[in-house]
Enzyme design. Structure first.
Site, PDB file in Angstrom:
ATOM      1  N   LYS A  44       0.849  -1.212   0.000  1.00 30.65           N
ATOM      2  CA  LYS A  44       0.000   0.000   0.000  1.00 30.65           C
ATOM      3  C   LYS A  44       0.874   1.247   0.000  1.00 30.65           C
ATOM      4  O   LYS A  44       0.387   2.370   0.069  1.00 30.65           O
ATOM      5  CB  LYS A  44      -0.892   0.032   1.252  1.00 30.65           C
ATOM      6  CG  LYS A  44      -2.080  -0.900   1.261  1.00 30.65           C
ATOM      7  CD  LYS A  44      -3.154  -0.446   2.267  1.00 30.65           C
ATOM      8  CE  LYS A  44      -2.900  -0.851   3.674  1.00 30.65           C
ATOM      9  NZ  LYS A  44      -4.026  -0.581   4.593  1.00 30.65           N
ATOM     10  N   LYS A  46       2.735   2.071   2.445  1.00 32.88           N
ATOM     11  CA  LYS A  46       2.681   2.626   3.809  1.00 32.88           C
ATOM     12  C   LYS A  46       3.698   1.892   4.677  1.00 32.88           C
ATOM     13  O   LYS A  46       3.909   0.704   4.510  1.00 32.88           O
ATOM     14  CB  LYS A  46       1.281   2.411   4.429  1.00 32.88           C
ATOM     15  CG  LYS A  46       0.208   3.341   3.913  1.00 32.88           C
ATOM     16  CD  LYS A  46      -1.152   3.003   4.544  1.00 32.88           C
ATOM     17  CE  LYS A  46      -1.583   4.048   5.556  1.00 32.88           C
ATOM     18  NZ  LYS A  46      -2.987   3.889   5.970  1.00 32.88           N
TER      19      LYS A  46
END
Ligand code: C2G
Length: 132
Positions: A44, A46
């Site tokens: 993602k 992240k």
């Protein structure tokens, strides 16, 4: 028993997360939270401050949460809804529309995000404070 599921990273737990967990739980009796593994977070784009195990332990301590499962990929939601006999899927409305494909399996609800707070903002503020 009416079961709800929601997904997220839930890093550096804050009141925005608590609000959506509390409001999701109001739709039934049992809330399953699928939290992104560290590997999925990398996908993602992240990087969570807390590891999967730490984020899982923190979520399991929240009164609204009944079960925490790992989120390994984008594709597992259909299977999760089946496997956990989910009645209601809840997400913040930054995801509005993105999970409507689940509507033939369960109710899909998008709740307004809590304004003014995010993990990204917390990290920025901390960096600024520490760096003067
Ligand atoms: N959230 C919120 N208000 C905020 C911040 C977050 O309501 N101020 C909600 C988000 O909308 C989401 C949940 O809290 O429903 C978790 O947010 P994140 O941890 O940022 O999760 P996200 O990166 O959106 O991952 O497959 C779905 C993804 O795993 C969702």
């Amino acid at each position: 028993m009416k079961k709800i599921i929601t997904y997220g990273t839930f890093d550096l737990i804050h009141t925005g997360h608590i609000n959506i967990l509390r409001r999701a739980k109001e739709y039934g009796d049992y809330l399953v939270v699928a939290i992104s593994t560290d590997e999925f977070n990398a996908l993602k784009g992240k990087k969570a401050y807390y590891s999967f195990e730490q984020r899982k332990a923190i979520l399991e301590a929240i009164r609204y949460v009944d079960e925490v499962i790992p989120e390994h990929n984008w594709e597992q939601k259909v299977e999760d809804v089946k496997k956990h006999a989910i009645d209601v899927f809840v997400m913040g409305d930054d995801w509005k529309g993105d999970f409507d494909f689940l509507q033939d399996q369960c109710e899909v609800i998008y709740l307004p995000r809590t304004a003014g707070i995010s993990t990204t903002q917390i990290k920025k503020d901390l960096n600024r404070t520490n760096n003067g």
